[in-house]
Scaffold this motif. Structure first.
Motif, PDB file in Angstrom:
ATOM      1  N   SER A  68      27.564  21.932  43.523  1.00  0.00           N
ATOM      2  CA  SER A  68      28.361  22.415  44.650  1.00  0.00           C
ATOM      3  C   SER A  68      28.062  23.878  44.931  1.00  0.00           C
ATOM      4  CB  SER A  68      29.852  22.239  44.341  1.00  0.00           C
ATOM      5  OG  SER A  68      30.136  20.880  44.057  1.00  0.00           O
ATOM      6  N   ALA A  69      28.275  24.247  46.192  1.00  0.00           N
ATOM      7  CA  ALA A  69      28.094  25.659  46.550  1.00  0.00           C
ATOM      8  C   ALA A  69      29.173  26.484  45.875  1.00  0.00           C
ATOM      9  CB  ALA A  69      28.172  25.824  48.070  1.00  0.00           C
ATOM     10  N   GLU A  70      28.881  27.685  45.583  1.00  0.00           N
ATOM     11  CA  GLU A  70      29.819  28.544  44.874  1.00  0.00           C
ATOM     12  C   GLU A  70      30.707  29.240  45.893  1.00  0.00           C
ATOM     13  OE1 GLU A  70      27.071  29.582  40.991  1.00  0.00           O
ATOM     14  OE2 GLU A  70      27.898  31.195  42.246  1.00  0.00           O
ATOM     15  N   TYR A  71      31.952  28.749  45.990  1.00  0.00           N
ATOM     16  CA  TYR A  71      32.942  29.353  46.871  1.00  0.00           C
ATOM     17  C   TYR A  71      33.960  30.177  46.094  1.00  0.00           C
ATOM     18  CZ  TYR A  71      31.210  26.025  50.348  1.00  0.00           C
ATOM     19  OH  TYR A  71      30.418  25.313  51.190  1.00  0.00           O
ATOM     20  N   ILE A  72      33.982  29.978  44.772  1.00  0.00           N
ATOM     21  CA  ILE A  72      35.018  30.595  43.937  1.00  0.00           C
ATOM     22  C   ILE A  72      34.336  31.557  42.974  1.00  0.00           C
ATOM     23  CG2 ILE A  72      36.982  30.171  42.415  1.00  0.00           C
ATOM     24  CD1 ILE A  72      37.240  28.871  45.142  1.00  0.00           C
ATOM     25  N   GLU A  73      34.963  32.684  42.690  1.00  0.00           N
ATOM     26  CA  GLU A  73      34.465  33.601  41.665  1.00  0.00           C
ATOM     27  C   GLU A  73      35.599  33.956  40.709  1.00  0.00           C
ATOM     28  OE1 GLU A  73      35.023  37.819  44.133  1.00  0.00           O
ATOM     29  OE2 GLU A  73      33.082  37.224  43.312  1.00  0.00           O
ATOM     30  N   LEU A  74      35.213  34.312  39.487  1.00  0.00           N
ATOM     31  CA  LEU A  74      36.171  34.616  38.429  1.00  0.00           C
ATOM     32  C   LEU A  74      36.130  36.113  38.137  1.00  0.00           C
ATOM     33  CD1 LEU A  74      38.101  33.882  36.089  1.00  0.00           C
ATOM     34  CD2 LEU A  74      36.058  33.447  34.688  1.00  0.00           C
ATOM     35  N   ASN A  75      37.290  36.744  38.209  1.00  0.00           N
ATOM     36  CA  ASN A  75      37.423  38.147  37.826  1.00  0.00           C
ATOM     37  C   ASN A  75      37.913  38.173  36.378  1.00  0.00           C
ATOM     38  OD1 ASN A  75      38.580  40.816  37.380  1.00  0.00           O
ATOM     39  ND2 ASN A  75      38.254  41.133  39.581  1.00  0.00           N
ATOM     40  N   ARG A  76      36.995  38.511  35.443  1.00  0.00           N
ATOM     41  CA  ARG A  76      37.334  38.450  34.013  1.00  0.00           C
ATOM     42  C   ARG A  76      38.402  39.478  33.648  1.00  0.00           C
ATOM     43  NH1 ARG A  76      31.176  38.551  31.611  1.00  0.00           N
ATOM     44  NH2 ARG A  76      30.431  36.582  32.467  1.00  0.00           N
ATOM     45  N   GLU A  77      38.264  40.685  34.229  1.00  0.00           N
ATOM     46  CA  GLU A  77      39.183  41.741  33.832  1.00  0.00           C
ATOM     47  C   GLU A  77      40.633  41.398  34.240  1.00  0.00           C
ATOM     48  OE1 GLU A  77      35.237  43.056  33.619  1.00  0.00           O
ATOM     49  OE2 GLU A  77      36.340  42.211  35.326  1.00  0.00           O
ATOM     50  N   ARG A  78      40.789  40.857  35.423  1.00  0.00           N
ATOM     51  CA  ARG A  78      42.144  40.517  35.883  1.00  0.00           C
ATOM     52  C   ARG A  78      42.556  39.124  35.455  1.00  0.00           C
ATOM     53  NH1 ARG A  78      41.926  41.341  42.151  1.00  0.00           N
ATOM     54  NH2 ARG A  78      44.069  40.559  41.917  1.00  0.00           N
ATOM     55  N   GLY A  79      41.577  38.269  35.129  1.00  0.00           N
ATOM     56  CA  GLY A  79      41.884  36.904  34.721  1.00  0.00           C
ATOM     57  C   GLY A  79      42.329  36.043  35.876  1.00  0.00           C
ATOM     58  N   VAL A  80      41.756  36.280  37.089  1.00  0.00           N
ATOM     59  CA  VAL A  80      42.191  35.554  38.285  1.00  0.00           C
ATOM     60  C   VAL A  80      40.978  34.940  38.965  1.00  0.00           C
ATOM     61  CG1 VAL A  80      44.207  37.025  38.627  1.00  0.00           C
ATOM     62  CG2 VAL A  80      42.031  37.640  39.703  1.00  0.00           C
ATOM     63  N   LEU A  81      41.258  33.917  39.780  1.00  0.00           N
ATOM     64  CA  LEU A  81      40.242  33.279  40.622  1.00  0.00           C
ATOM     65  C   LEU A  81      40.376  33.826  42.032  1.00  0.00           C
ATOM     66  CD1 LEU A  81      40.464  29.575  39.404  1.00  0.00           C
ATOM     67  CD2 LEU A  81      38.748  31.273  38.804  1.00  0.00           C
ATOM     68  N   LEU A  82      39.214  34.167  42.626  1.00  0.00           N
ATOM     69  CA  LEU A  82      39.203  34.756  43.955  1.00  0.00           C
ATOM     70  C   LEU A  82      38.279  33.957  44.863  1.00  0.00           C
ATOM     71  CD1 LEU A  82      38.846  38.526  42.942  1.00  0.00           C
ATOM     72  CD2 LEU A  82      40.961  37.267  43.432  1.00  0.00           C
ATOM     73  N   ILE A  83      38.515  34.109  46.191  1.00  0.00           N
ATOM     74  CA  ILE A  83      37.639  33.477  47.171  1.00  0.00           C
ATOM     75  C   ILE A  83      36.357  34.287  47.252  1.00  0.00           C
ATOM     76  CG2 ILE A  83      37.353  32.899  49.604  1.00  0.00           C
ATOM     77  CD1 ILE A  83      39.288  31.095  48.213  1.00  0.00           C
ATOM     78  N   LYS A  84      35.226  33.606  47.009  1.00  0.00           N
ATOM     79  CA  LYS A  84      33.936  34.277  47.068  1.00  0.00           C
ATOM     80  C   LYS A  84      33.322  34.153  48.463  1.00  0.00           C
ATOM     81  CE  LYS A  84      29.504  34.456  44.641  1.00  0.00           C
ATOM     82  NZ  LYS A  84      28.675  33.852  43.574  1.00  0.00           N
TER      83      LYS A  84
END
Length: 854
Positions: A68-84
């Motif tokens: 699948s295309a990558e629409y989601i990214e992970l922010n390790r420092e904040r521990g949250v999922l963001l819209i890429k």
């Protein structure tokens, strides 16, 4: 948009209510609307999974999305999922509901993964659109009330309430709208009032399609109706719905089904034509306009779409028509091999890893259905790894047994995955895994023990030999260093004898060795690797010192002194083979370097004496005659068997006479050099002085002996046997290097006839004396005197004994035949063993001479 935000929050709360259950199962779900801006927050993945944010950083958390295309990214420092990237639900899922993104969050050290599902909810961002901007109909005025005219349906990519909900037609008396099915997919225009071409030949209507979103969106299409004359029976389909199936990847032209319709009119008004509505995926199919045969006009793929609904319109020449539906079901074939996706892998693994350690995570996808999509994976044989399935479509490669880098430092792991279709399809991937070294092997010496040889008198620093050890480990763990272990040799550290090179293991001599001081010694060498902690092993090295012929023979007897003269007496009645004396010599070397041979180098009369080659005994080789000179001078060479050989020379003075006075008359001649023979007067004066001195000395000695005997009568030695000087025959090599036993002195008794000689061995350290009667019939008279000599000054060569004086006791005799009184020559044979020299002997012979008393 405010309403969409509230809807999104309600959906997120709904999924959060199930979070406690899904997080335990390693899965969390979110719901977000499409078209969210880049960087928008999806959810706190760390909180929802119950993970520490530090764990996300240390575990190098990342997202694995497969194909699948990558629409989601992970922010390790904040521990949250963001819209890429902005998500278009229609482009992502089309009409499929629900629309969701499935991906995994991967953690390492240790390897873990969690499944995350993000549902994409629809927003009303698409307007209903007609494929055609206008639509034309030719309707006969004779069309009956209730005649139906299929209209082109609008397309709205949105789903749910945001999709197409209803149609509206411009108000007219002749037509009304009629929706079939769900009211949105199929729309018909129904004639409710007969047409009258004469009143109105052309009718223009607007069809409006409306969705249910907020706000509502709509699209329109222009309908143009031409009223024709007289055709009052429309064609009718044989059934309203047809069902057929086709296998995926079927070739173009495959017949799917045949649609049939009838028209009771005759002539051109009864001829029916078939046509497929061009909406949707109708481009993949084709229908014969005359006979209604439906064929495949493109390639269908089960994995893309499994069901097609086709609208078929049948029309006659008069413009009357009917419509029916054809449902085409696509059946699956095993046309897709499994797809292997490496989610995470270790390129290097330590050899001390325990069995069951995960080295690779794989995601296997097979889009086929049923048995065609079931996948089994295996590894190549004879490797210490196994593959296990964790969840659906996820596999892990783990260690199956203990690893040993020394046996195999690298593995090529081939993973082969096969589906259960007929025929089965498979795919494989090869993973290269390096085995890192652990210091689990100690150095091993090439031999269990070593023996090395070195010749004495070597140069300090000489390389003797090399010890070698091998370590099966690698790199620093196999780097061997050699260490000389602490050890003492005769109380001295072994490091003062040898050293070892830490890198090469070469043994060097630290000092020059002396075989006569040390013959062999042993020590231990430790081989230690560079691991942490280091491993080591030991080996014993025995060093053997080899002898060199570096010591010449040393003559123990007769002793050569500068101021004394020793003469061996041979009676003229001596037979052939008479033992005159024995040259005693030693060589502190060993082996053949200490094998001594004796040779007669010079002699006054070479025909009278010979020397034993091996024992050094001087014997007569013929009968002694009166013509033989009284004084005989023999030069004996003692030579060892070394290469090159070393030698020593000793001079033996022999007196050929039957009585002591005869010897005495010639004695002074032995002490003079030939350069004085031409001066007779000097000899006479010297002889008179010597005789006078000896006479006075003898008087003093006799008086002293008498006094001593009177006081020590109980300890005096008395003997009635006539004696003659004789040296003991027991000359033996005590340790292979000497020629005499470890004794200090001998007591010798001798008669005037040497053939009746006897030998008596005295106690060590005693002061026994040698006694001689100059006449065969005389009785023994005891004249006792003591002469003291400084032993250390007389023989200073290598002397360090505690005994610094010795006593020579002289006994004189009176003749029973009236021959007068006199003193004979007495000999004391003394051997001193030095404490600080090993197996080295020194001998000294002192002669006490007294002149015949008048």
């Amino acid at each position: 948009m405010e309403m969409s935000g509230r809807t999104m929050r309600r959906q997120v709360l709904l999924f959060f209510s199930l979070l406690s259950l899904t997080s335990v199962l390693g899965q969390v779900s979110y719901s977000i609307p499409e078209e969210m801006a880049k960087g928008s927050l999806i959810g706190n993945i760390a909180l929802d999974l119950g993970l520490d944010r530090k764990r996300l950083t240390s575990g190098k958390a990342r997202i694995f999305t497969g194909d699948s295309a990558e629409y989601i990214e992970l922010n390790r420092e904040r521990g949250v999922l963001l819209i890429k990237e902005k998500i278009d639900r229609e482009a992502l899922c089309g009409q499929t509901t629900p629309c969701a993104l499935h991906f995994q969050v991967i953690l390492e050290n240790p390897m873990e993964f969690y499944t995350v599902v993000v549902e994409i909810t629809d927003i009303n961002d698409n307007t209903p659109v007609f494929e055609k901007s206008d639509m034309k109909f030719k309707i006969s005025e004779s069309a009956v009330i209730g005649a139906k005219f299929l209209l082109e349906r609008a397309i709205d990519p949105d789903v749910g309430m945001n999709s197409l909900q209803s149609y509206f037609l411009t108000k007219t008396d002749n037509f009304v709208l009629n929706s079939r099915g769900d009211g949105t997919k199929h729309v018909e225009m129904v004639l409710q009032k007969p047409l009258d071409r004469e009143k109105r030949e052309h009718i223009s209507l607007i069809l409006t399609a409306v969705d249910g979103g907020e706000p509502q969106l709509s699209g329109t299409m222009h309908i143009l109706i031409t009223v024709l004359d007289a055709n009052d029976n429309p064609p009718v389909c044989s059934k309203p719905e047809y069902k057929a199936s086709v296998t995926e990847n079927a070739p173009v032209g495959t017949v799917i089904t045949t649609v049939r319709a009838t028209d009771i009119d005759k002539g051109s008004n009864g001829k029916v034509t078939y046509m497929i509505s061009k909406s949707g995926a109708a481009s993949l199919f084709k229908i014969d306009a005359e006979n209604g045969v439906l064929t495949l006009d493109g390639n269908v793929d089960y994995e893309k779409r499994r069901l097609y609904e086709l609208d078929v319109q049948v029309s006659d020449q008069g413009g009357l028509s009917d419509a029916c539906k054809v449902i085409v079901d696509v059946t699956d074939t095993n046309d897709n091999p499994p797809s292997i996706n490496v989610m995470s892998k270790s390129n290097t693994v330590s050899e001390n890893m325990k069995p069951g350690t995960v080295v690779t995570m794989l995601n296997i996808q097979d889009p086929d259905a049923n048995e065609n999509g079931k996948v089994m994976c295996v590894l190549n044989e004879n490797i210490p790894f196994a593959i296990k399935t964790s969840t659906n479509n996820f596999f892990t490669v783990v260690t199956d047994s203990d690893l040993d880098r020394e046996t195999a430092s690298e593995y090529n792991i081939t993973v082969t995955c096969s589906d259960e279709g007929v025929p089965s399809l498979s795919s494989s991937v090869t993973l290269t895994l390096q085995i890192s070294d652990v210091n689990d092997n100690a150095p091993v010496f090439e031999r269990s023990s070593y023996e090395a040889y070195i010749v004495e008198n070597n140069t300090p620093g000489l390389s003797i030999f090399t010890v070698r050890a091998r370590d099966a480990d690698w790199n620093q763990n196999a780097r061997v260093s050699y260490i000389l272990e602490d050890f003492s040799v005769n109380g001295v550290p072994v490091s003062s004898y040898v050293s070892v090179s830490a890198d090469s293991g070469v043994i060097h001599a630290v000092r020059s060795f002396d075989y006569e001081q040390i013959k062999d010694f042993q020590f231990r060498v430790k081989a230690q690797d560079g691991g942490s902690p280091p491993l080591s092993s030991n080996v014993t090295v025995k060093m053997l010192i080899q002898d060199q012929n570096d010591n010449p023979p040393q003559v123990l007897y007769p002793v050569q002194t500068g101021g004394s003269l020793v003469a061996e007496m041979v009676p003229r009645s001596a037979d052939v083979g008479y033992l005159v004396t024995k040259v005693v010599a030693v060589d502190v070397d060993s082996g053949q370097n200490a094998w001594l041979s004796y040779k007669l180098q010079k002699a006054t009369d070479r025909a009278l004496f010979e020397v034993g080659l091996q024992n050094g005994e001087i014997r007569t080789i013929r009968q002694v005659t009166d013509k033989d000179a009284v004084k005989q001078r023999l030069t004996v060479t003692v030579e060892d068997n070394g290469q090159p050989s070393r030698s020593a020379t000793v001079i033996v003075n022999v007196a050929v006479a039957d009585s002591f006075p005869e010897v005495l008359s010639e004695f002074t001649d032995f002490t003079q050099d030939k350069e004085y023979n031409d001066n007779l007067t000097f000899y006479l004066v010297l002889a008179l002085a010597v005789v006078s001195f000896l006479f006075i000395t003898c008087l003093v000695v006799i008086i002293s002996v008498k006094i001593y005997r009177w006081r020590q009568s109980r300890i005096l030695y008395h003997s009635n046997l006539p004696v003659i000087p004789y040296y003991p025959p027991r000359y033996s090599d005590t340790l292979g290097t000497g020629t005499l036993q470890h004794v200090y002195n001998y007591e010798v008794c001798r008669t005037t006839d040497s053939r009746k000689s006897d030998c008596k061995f005295g106690r060590a350290g005693s002061q026994n004396v040698l006694i001689m009667d100059p006449s065969s019939t005389g009785t023994m008279q005891h004249f006792h005197f003591t002469l003291h000599f400084d032993y250390s000054q007389k023989f200073p060569l290598h002397f360090n004994s505690n005994l610094s004086f010795f006593t020579c006791t002289m006994y004189c005799f009176s003749s029973s035949s009236g021959g007068g009184n006199g003193c004979a020559v007495y000999k004391l044979f003394f051997i001193e063993k030095f404490q600080n020299m090993k197996l080295i002997f020194y001998s000294a012979v002192w002669h006490c001479v007294a002149l015949q008393l008048v």
